[in-house]
Scaffold this active site. Structure first.
Site, short mmCIF file in Angstrom:
data_model
loop_
_atom_site.label_atom_id
_atom_site.label_comp_id
_atom_site.label_asym_id
_atom_site.label_seq_id
_atom_site.Cartn_x
_atom_site.Cartn_y
_atom_site.Cartn_z
N SER A 82 24.55 -53.28 92.02
CA SER A 82 23.90 -54.08 90.76
C SER A 82 25.57 -53.80 89.07
O SER A 82 25.13 -53.07 88.94
CB SER A 82 23.13 -54.53 90.68
OG SER A 82 23.12 -55.81 89.29
N HIS A 87 27.94 -56.06 94.56
CA HIS A 87 26.63 -57.12 93.67
C HIS A 87 27.07 -57.81 92.02
O HIS A 87 26.33 -56.64 91.06
CB HIS A 87 25.34 -56.45 93.45
CG HIS A 87 24.11 -57.62 93.74
ND1 HIS A 87 23.92 -58.93 94.30
CD2 HIS A 87 23.61 -58.05 92.37
CE1 HIS A 87 23.39 -59.19 93.88
NE2 HIS A 87 22.61 -59.56 93.06
N ASP A 110 26.04 -60.05 89.33
CA ASP A 110 24.97 -60.80 88.71
C ASP A 110 25.09 -62.38 87.60
O ASP A 110 25.48 -61.57 86.94
CB ASP A 110 23.86 -59.93 88.12
CG ASP A 110 22.92 -59.49 89.36
OD1 ASP A 110 22.74 -60.29 90.15
OD2 ASP A 110 23.13 -58.41 89.21
N MET A 159 24.20 -65.36 84.92
CA MET A 159 23.22 -65.93 84.92
C MET A 159 23.58 -67.09 83.29
O MET A 159 24.49 -66.60 82.49
CB MET A 159 22.38 -64.41 83.79
CG MET A 159 22.33 -63.68 84.83
SD MET A 159 21.58 -62.45 83.81
CE MET A 159 20.87 -61.82 85.49
N HIS A 175 25.51 -63.28 93.06
CA HIS A 175 24.49 -63.85 92.73
C HIS A 175 24.15 -64.43 91.90
O HIS A 175 24.62 -64.85 90.63
CB HIS A 175 23.56 -63.00 92.07
CG HIS A 175 21.81 -63.33 92.59
ND1 HIS A 175 21.16 -62.17 92.28
CD2 HIS A 175 20.99 -64.55 92.58
CE1 HIS A 175 19.98 -63.15 91.88
NE2 HIS A 175 20.27 -63.70 92.76
N MET A 206 22.62 -66.74 88.96
CA MET A 206 21.06 -66.77 88.76
C MET A 206 21.45 -68.56 87.91
O MET A 206 21.59 -68.21 87.11
CB MET A 206 20.80 -66.03 88.06
CG MET A 206 20.22 -65.31 88.96
SD MET A 206 19.65 -63.62 88.63
CE MET A 206 21.35 -63.49 88.95
N MET A 218 14.49 -62.22 95.73
CA MET A 218 14.05 -61.09 95.03
C MET A 218 12.57 -60.40 94.99
O MET A 218 11.87 -60.97 95.02
CB MET A 218 13.46 -62.52 94.36
CG MET A 218 15.38 -63.47 93.38
SD MET A 218 16.89 -62.07 92.68
CE MET A 218 15.78 -60.66 91.64
N ASP A 236 16.75 -57.75 96.36
CA ASP A 236 17.37 -57.26 95.17
C ASP A 236 16.12 -57.21 93.77
O ASP A 236 15.08 -58.21 93.62
CB ASP A 236 17.83 -58.34 94.20
CG ASP A 236 19.07 -58.74 93.31
OD1 ASP A 236 18.58 -57.20 92.15
OD2 ASP A 236 19.65 -59.79 92.79
C1 DX5 Z 1 18.30 -59.08 88.27
C2 DX5 Z 1 19.37 -58.91 89.35
C3 DX5 Z 1 19.45 -57.65 90.39
C4 DX5 Z 1 19.50 -55.82 88.76
C5 DX5 Z 1 19.13 -55.21 89.86
O1 DX5 Z 1 18.23 -60.54 88.59
O2 DX5 Z 1 19.01 -60.29 90.45
O3 DX5 Z 1 20.38 -57.35 90.81
O4 DX5 Z 1 20.44 -56.34 88.33
O5 DX5 Z 1 18.94 -54.10 88.63
P1 DX5 Z 1 17.21 -53.42 89.41
O6 DX5 Z 1 17.78 -52.67 90.70
O7 DX5 Z 1 17.88 -52.06 87.96
O8 DX5 Z 1 16.65 -54.19 89.26
ZN ZN Z 2 21.13 -60.01 91.71
#
Ligand code: DX5
Ligand code: ZN
Length: 215
Positions: free
Chosen positions: A7, A32, A34, A36, A65, A67, A136, A174
């Site tokens: 990530s 990956h 993320d 948000m 991903h 969110m 998750m 994740d």
């Molecule tokens: C959390 C994200 C993850 C996050 C994982 O909301 O979706 O992808 O970056 O990070 P670690 O592996 O540090 O928990």
């Molecule tokens: Zn993620």
């Protein structure tokens, strides 16, 4: 062998090129990414513009991903940015089936993510339409949190559902994946391991990716 999806949320944003090159020269399988929106989750990260930079930095699979709420408003922009996959949250979609069809019609793979509180049973009538389920194992929004142990039970349940329906759906885990818990996650039936802090905060990220790959 697990698919390893570091990530980039935990990367050094002042020097992303170095981190992208490191991943490109490692056994990481996917990037990956993320996204948000500050509404679905209590944090804001980056959008299609940055995904496009990541796309240009690698030939690896870009696993995006989302969110975010109302993902239908951005699916096309992420396609243009070069996403290979869009994973949307069940909790953020009132018309999940429609959202899935939209992503497919744009020519991307599609995943559905479940928050820790959402039962895997709710996937029963949608599993045949998707490529991936992202379970998750932390509450989404931040890297570096601890793995919620109940996820192991959810992986086993989901694996049974997938096998019963003779489907080819990947299970991605994740949040809070470490070198210590990765084996039990894989034994439960996972296919893809996302790892942020475990990779980027380690002294030797390439070796850590190698170790995860060999779990
Ligand atoms: C959390 C994200 C993850 C996050 C994982 O909301 O979706 O992808 O970056 O990070 P670690 O592996 O540090 O928990
Ligand atoms: Zn993620």
């Amino acid at each position: 062998m697990p698919i390893i999806a570091p990530s980039l949320l935990s990367a050094n944003f002042l020097d992303l090129k170095t981190d992208c090159d490191m991943l490109n020269n490692s056994r990481a399988d996917w990037f990956h990414l993320d996204v948000m929106d500050g509404r679905f989750v209590p944090n804001i990260s980056f959008g299609p513009m940055i995904v496009e930079f990541f796309r240009k930095s690698t030939s690896k699979y870009c696993d995006v991903h989302l969110m975010i709420e109302e993902p239908e408003k951005f699916a096309e922009a992420f396609k243009k940015a070069g996403a290979d996959n869009l994973t949307i949250h069940m909790e953020a979609c009132r018309h999940l089936h429609r959202n899935i069809q939209q992503i497919k019609s744009l020519g991307m793979h599609v995943g559905v993510a479940l928050n820790p509180h959402t039962p895997v049973d709710l996937l029963k009538d949608i599993l045949q339409d998707i490529d991936l389920v992202c379970l998750m194992s932390v509450n989404p929004g931040f890297g570096g949190q601890s793995f919620i142990p109940h996820t192991i039970y959810k992986i086993k349940q989901l694996k049974e559902m997938i096998n019963e329906q003779l489907l080819n759906v990947k299970i991605e885990i994740d949040g809070g994946v470490t070198l210590e818990n990765a084996k039990s996650i894989m034994d439960a039936g996972a296919d893809v391991l996302v790892a942020g802090n475990t990779v980027f905060k380690s002294a030797d990220p390439v070796a850590t990716i190698e170790a995860l790959k060999n779990i």
